[in-house]
Design a protein around this motif. Structure first.
Motif, mmCIF file in Angstrom:
data_model
loop_
_atom_site.group_PDB
_atom_site.id
_atom_site.type_symbol
_atom_site.label_atom_id
_atom_site.label_comp_id
_atom_site.label_asym_id
_atom_site.label_seq_id
_atom_site.Cartn_x
_atom_site.Cartn_y
_atom_site.Cartn_z
ATOM 1 N N ILE B 84 0.831 -1.209 0.000
ATOM 2 C CA ILE B 84 0.000 0.000 0.000
ATOM 3 C C ILE B 84 0.865 1.260 0.000
ATOM 4 N N ASN B 85 2.075 1.119 0.522
ATOM 5 C CA ASN B 85 2.971 2.281 0.577
ATOM 6 C C ASN B 85 3.280 2.817 -0.818
ATOM 7 N N PHE B 86 3.272 1.939 -1.804
ATOM 8 C CA PHE B 86 3.602 2.363 -3.168
ATOM 9 C C PHE B 86 2.411 3.014 -3.875
ATOM 10 N N GLY B 119 -1.380 -4.000 3.242
ATOM 11 C CA GLY B 119 -0.879 -3.011 4.195
ATOM 12 C C GLY B 119 -0.426 -3.738 5.441
ATOM 13 N N GLY B 120 -0.137 -2.960 6.467
ATOM 14 C CA GLY B 120 0.150 -3.548 7.759
ATOM 15 C C GLY B 120 1.621 -3.635 8.105
ATOM 16 N N GLY B 121 1.866 -3.781 9.404
ATOM 17 C CA GLY B 121 3.238 -3.872 9.913
ATOM 18 C C GLY B 121 3.494 -5.217 10.538
ATOM 19 N N ALA B 127 9.551 2.051 8.404
ATOM 20 C CA ALA B 127 8.649 3.192 8.243
ATOM 21 C C ALA B 127 8.001 3.296 6.866
ATOM 22 N N GLN B 128 8.758 2.974 5.808
ATOM 23 C CA GLN B 128 8.221 3.186 4.466
ATOM 24 C C GLN B 128 7.487 1.965 3.894
ATOM 25 N N HIS B 129 7.461 0.860 4.652
ATOM 26 C CA HIS B 129 6.817 -0.350 4.137
ATOM 27 C C HIS B 129 5.840 -0.986 5.127
ATOM 28 N N SER B 130 5.322 -0.217 6.063
ATOM 29 C CA SER B 130 4.489 -0.834 7.102
ATOM 30 C C SER B 130 3.222 -0.035 7.396
ATOM 31 N N GLN B 131 2.764 0.752 6.435
ATOM 32 C CA GLN B 131 1.693 1.683 6.777
ATOM 33 C C GLN B 131 0.291 1.108 6.544
ATOM 34 N N ASN B 132 -0.668 1.806 7.154
ATOM 35 C CA ASN B 132 -2.089 1.464 7.004
ATOM 36 C C ASN B 132 -2.794 2.733 6.538
ATOM 37 N N LEU B 133 -3.013 2.831 5.257
ATOM 38 C CA LEU B 133 -3.532 4.086 4.700
ATOM 39 C C LEU B 133 -4.879 3.902 4.004
ATOM 40 N N GLU B 134 -5.525 2.771 4.279
ATOM 41 C CA GLU B 134 -6.754 2.458 3.545
ATOM 42 C C GLU B 134 -7.845 3.500 3.729
ATOM 43 N N HIS B 135 -7.846 4.164 4.885
ATOM 44 C CA HIS B 135 -8.896 5.162 5.112
ATOM 45 C C HIS B 135 -8.687 6.407 4.252
ATOM 46 N N TRP B 136 -7.468 6.624 3.741
ATOM 47 C CA TRP B 136 -7.275 7.734 2.798
ATOM 48 C C TRP B 136 -8.166 7.520 1.576
ATOM 49 N N PHE B 137 -8.237 6.260 1.147
ATOM 50 C CA PHE B 137 -9.039 5.953 -0.045
ATOM 51 C C PHE B 137 -10.532 5.947 0.296
ATOM 52 N N ALA B 138 -10.835 5.499 1.527
ATOM 53 C CA ALA B 138 -12.235 5.462 1.955
ATOM 54 C C ALA B 138 -12.802 6.879 2.074
ATOM 55 N N HIS B 139 -11.922 7.860 2.140
ATOM 56 C CA HIS B 139 -12.348 9.263 2.236
ATOM 57 C C HIS B 139 -12.940 9.772 0.918
ATOM 58 N N MET B 299 6.917 3.744 11.615
ATOM 59 C CA MET B 299 7.161 2.408 12.148
ATOM 60 C C MET B 299 8.661 2.173 12.348
ATOM 61 N N PRO B 300 9.063 1.839 13.607
ATOM 62 C CA PRO B 300 10.495 1.598 13.867
ATOM 63 C C PRO B 300 10.919 0.179 13.439
ATOM 64 N N TYR B 301 12.238 -0.015 13.329
ATOM 65 C CA TYR B 301 12.763 -1.314 12.904
ATOM 66 C C TYR B 301 12.874 -2.306 14.059
ATOM 67 N N SER B 302 13.476 -1.856 15.145
ATOM 68 C CA SER B 302 13.728 -2.727 16.302
ATOM 69 C C SER B 302 12.472 -3.510 16.682
ATOM 70 N N LYS B 303 12.621 -4.815 16.863
ATOM 71 C CA LYS B 303 11.451 -5.675 17.109
ATOM 72 C C LYS B 303 10.645 -5.229 18.329
ATOM 73 N N PRO B 304 11.305 -4.966 19.494
ATOM 74 C CA PRO B 304 10.492 -4.513 20.638
ATOM 75 C C PRO B 304 9.785 -3.185 20.370
ATOM 76 N N LEU B 305 10.471 -2.287 19.676
ATOM 77 C CA LEU B 305 9.830 -1.004 19.364
ATOM 78 C C LEU B 305 8.655 -1.208 18.424
ATOM 79 N N GLU B 306 8.870 -2.043 17.401
ATOM 80 C CA GLU B 306 7.783 -2.280 16.444
ATOM 81 C C GLU B 306 6.575 -2.902 17.143
ATOM 82 N N ARG B 307 6.861 -3.870 18.003
ATOM 83 C CA ARG B 307 5.760 -4.544 18.712
ATOM 84 C C ARG B 307 4.977 -3.530 19.547
ATOM 85 N N ALA B 308 5.726 -2.587 20.135
ATOM 86 C CA ALA B 308 5.071 -1.582 20.983
ATOM 87 C C ALA B 308 4.222 -0.600 20.169
ATOM 88 N N ALA B 309 4.515 -0.501 18.877
ATOM 89 C CA ALA B 309 3.833 0.501 18.045
ATOM 90 C C ALA B 309 2.516 -0.012 17.470
#
Lengths: 326, 325
Positions: B84-86, B119-121, B127-139, B299-309
């Protein structure tokens, strides 16, 4: 060129169409200043040879995409002038039912697949339409018309590359009127001539005199005939000039009146008229008859537009989704 | 019934629709020889050939635009974006062309195409490959957006999307591709604007879409096991059109609600649900509605950070208890 009886009549029709576009646009300018036309309004005045010269070479299976300076293109493809003027005035009888306005004319019957308002954004659509033609093994071609300013946007380069990679019959037709709003190619393009950009995509390309009807028509006819055989994309750059502003809201501070007058000496309608007189196809009487008939046609179109009703506000949501219209 | 992965269900939908309708074709980066970045198009090139499974250059604008132009000319393109990022690179084509062409031109043409993309993380794709932007289109009026979570819904909704006369955005999810579920053997229809109550309950309604439905279901199980709370989980399935009737019926039963989305909640899907409830179910609510969304960071790379996000079962559980407090 041999002037047979058939092409005498055809040339007179082409001349008449260029005069029609000129008068139509002048009337549109009046209607704009009288607030019958709102929004943006981009006129083809000065560029009539690029419009009629190019589009008169197409056949009934060919498809045309163009940008927002699209009134002349609709007329030249055969749209009813009344329906075009009604669209400019936002009426329900307009070609796009009053939803599109000046920039978004569309006429499925006459193979006009739209005027588009985002510079360069329609080039990929033309590639897709050509893909459909190839997919169904049909023999039509797609003409995609745009200004020189569009050659600096990414969509142009992606579309050119894809058309070549897929071997699609798209004629990229650049009407270089020398001004992208107020910017000249020397200021915003790495190469001063647009046809050079087609070389990067291994596409046959040519620059032609966009003020000379014959130059445009012959080059376009050659290109279209060749594309019908090769099924490969081609590129034409018609060097032209718009006599009016970018849109009706343009004070023209970026160029001198002397420059405009200099180009007006090569008015495409006068150039074609003189040539037809020299060849004995047009005389003063015929010219006056054409002017008069065209004036009447534009006036009928104008009255039709002004007398037509606006779309019903109850129909505001009509056409958003397909099934809701059924 | 057969057990299928989400990926297989999508692949089946594509294959069946391509057999049904010769105008259906796939276009996208590496959909052919590579068989899809996430292998959703596996086997389709060898079965249908390069005309109907078209590998495209890395030109998202041209891919999307070509899909739209082909749809205008009568074909039924399925446009795949690797993620979805693309789609951001093709936003002009989607929003200014696909969504508007029918309306702007007075209904003279439709744009019957499908945009498929995950989509999804959760895959450490950052950061550039984990986004959820589906609501942009739903707008955007003119588009439809569906977001299936189960293999059966994925197959059913993709098939319906392909048959729909208008542009439909089908959101997939990277973390769902390997998940399994029962898929009917026979043809079945799912309306594009229908939510689905995935778990019945009476104490609180949890509204979610895509992978967050599974997170909400696990939270609901914990609420039942540990607190004896009966949570209803409503899978929105479709963001545009939104099934307002199913949403309202659920809240009229439970009188409490929360929303869960994987993306940032600010200006998001949950806000839309809350607005609907304020407008049409205010008197049915016994407590303020709460939202759960992804933490508002790239979205961060580190696994614990990503999990927390990313919204977790624990967070949904905790927020549900707050709503019920």
């Amino acid at each position: 060129m041999a002037t047979t009886i058939e092409n005498k009549q055809q040339l007179l029709d082409n001349y008449r169409m260029m005069v029609l576009i000129r008068h139509f646009e002048e009337r549109a300018a009046q209607l704009y200043t009288q607030a019958h036309i709102g929004g943006y309004c981009h006129l083809n005045i000065g560029e009539e040879a690029t419009v009629v010269g190019a589009l008169s070479t197409l056949g009934p299976k060919d498809i045309v995409f163009t940008a927002y300076r699209d009134h002349g293109h609709a007329l030249a493809l055969g749209s009813d002038p009344g329906a075009v003027m009604a669209e400019l005035c936002g009426k329900a009888t307009g070609v796009s039912k009053g939803r599109g306005g000046s920039m978004h004319l569309f006429d499925l019957e006459h193979r006009l697949y739209g005027g588009y308002g985002i510079v360069g954004g329609h080039l990929p659509l033309a590639v897709g339409a050509a893909l459909a033609i190839q997919y169904r093994e049909e023999d039509g071609v797609v003409m995609c018309i745009f200004g020189e300013g569009a050659t600096n946007i990414g969509a142009f380069h992606e579309a050119m590359n894809m058309a070549k990679v897929y071997h699609l019959p798209v004629l990229f037709f650049c009407a270089n009127n020398q001004y992208a709003m107020g910017s000249m190619p020397e200021e915003d393009s790495a190469v001063p001539e647009m046809w050079m950009k087609a070389c990067a995509y291994d596409m046959a390309a040519e620059r032609i005199d966009g003020m000379d009807f014959f130059s445009v028509r012959e080059a376009t006819r050659r290109a279209v005939e060749r594309m019908r055989e090769t099924r490969e994309p081609m590129f034409l750059e018609a060097f032209t000039y718009r006599f009016r502003g970018h849109s009706m809201a343009d004070a023209g501070r970026y160029r001198s009146q002397d420059e405009v007058r200099e180009w007006q000496r090569r008015d495409p309608i006068q150039l074609l008229g003189r040539r037809l007189e020299e060849d004995g196809i047009l005389d003063t009487r015929t010219r006056e008859d054409i002017e008069k008939a065209v004036d009447e046609e534009v006036e009928r179109a104008t009255q039709f537009a002004l007398e037509s009703s606006s779309p019903d506000t109850d129909d505001l949501y009509q056409y958003v989704y397909t099934e809701e219209d059924q | 019934m057969a057990t299928k992965t989400y990926r297989e269900a999508l692949n089946d939908a594509l294959r069946e629709e391509m057999h049904r309708d010769q105008d259906v074709f796939i276009i996208g980066q590496d959909v052919g020889k590579f068989e899809g970045a996430y292998r959703v198009t596996q086997g389709l090139l060898s079965e249908f050939g390069p005309k109907r499974v078209k590998d495209a250059p890395i030109s998202e604008t041209a891919i999307m635009g070509a899909g739209i132009g082909a749809a205008m000319a009568g074909l039924r393109p399925v446009v795949e974006f690797m993620t979805i990022n693309f789609t951001l690179v093709a936003m002009d084509q989607i929003v200014n062309n696909a969504a508007k062409i029918r309306y702007m031109f007075g209904g003279q043409v439709s744009v019957p195409l499908v945009i498929r993309t995950p989509g999804g993380g959760g895959q450490q794709l950052t950061a550039q490959h984990s986004q959820n932007l589906e609501h942009w289109f739903a707008h955007v009026p003119g588009l439809k957006v569906v977001a299936p979570v189960s293999p059966a819904d994925a197959k059913g909704l993709l098939k319906m999307a392909i048959r729909d006369p208008d542009p439909v955005f089908v959101l997939e999810n990277l973390a769902l591709y390997n998940t399994k579920g029962e898929v009917p053997d026979e043809e079945y229809e799912i309306s594009l604007g229908s939510a689905d109550v995935k778990r019945e309950g009476k104490d609180i309604s949890i509204f979610a879409h895509s992978r967050m439905v599974n997170v909400a279901l696990r939270a609901a199980e914990r609420l039942e096991d540990e607190e004896g709370i009966s949570a209803e989980v409503v899978d929105l399935r479709s963001l545009r059109p939104l099934d307002t009737e199913t949403i309202l019926n659920s809240v009229r039963k439970t009188n409490r609600a929360m929303t869960v989305e994987e993306g940032w909640a600010t200006f998001g899907v949950g806000g839309e649900i809350v607005s609907l409830l304020m407008d049409q179910a205010f008197d049915d609510l016994d407590a303020p509605v709460k939202r759960v969304g992804g933490e508002e960071v790239p979205m961060p790379y580190s696994k614990p950070l990503e999990r927390a996000a990313i919204p977790s079962v624990d967070r949904v559980y905790d927020v549900a208890l707050q709503v019920l407090a």
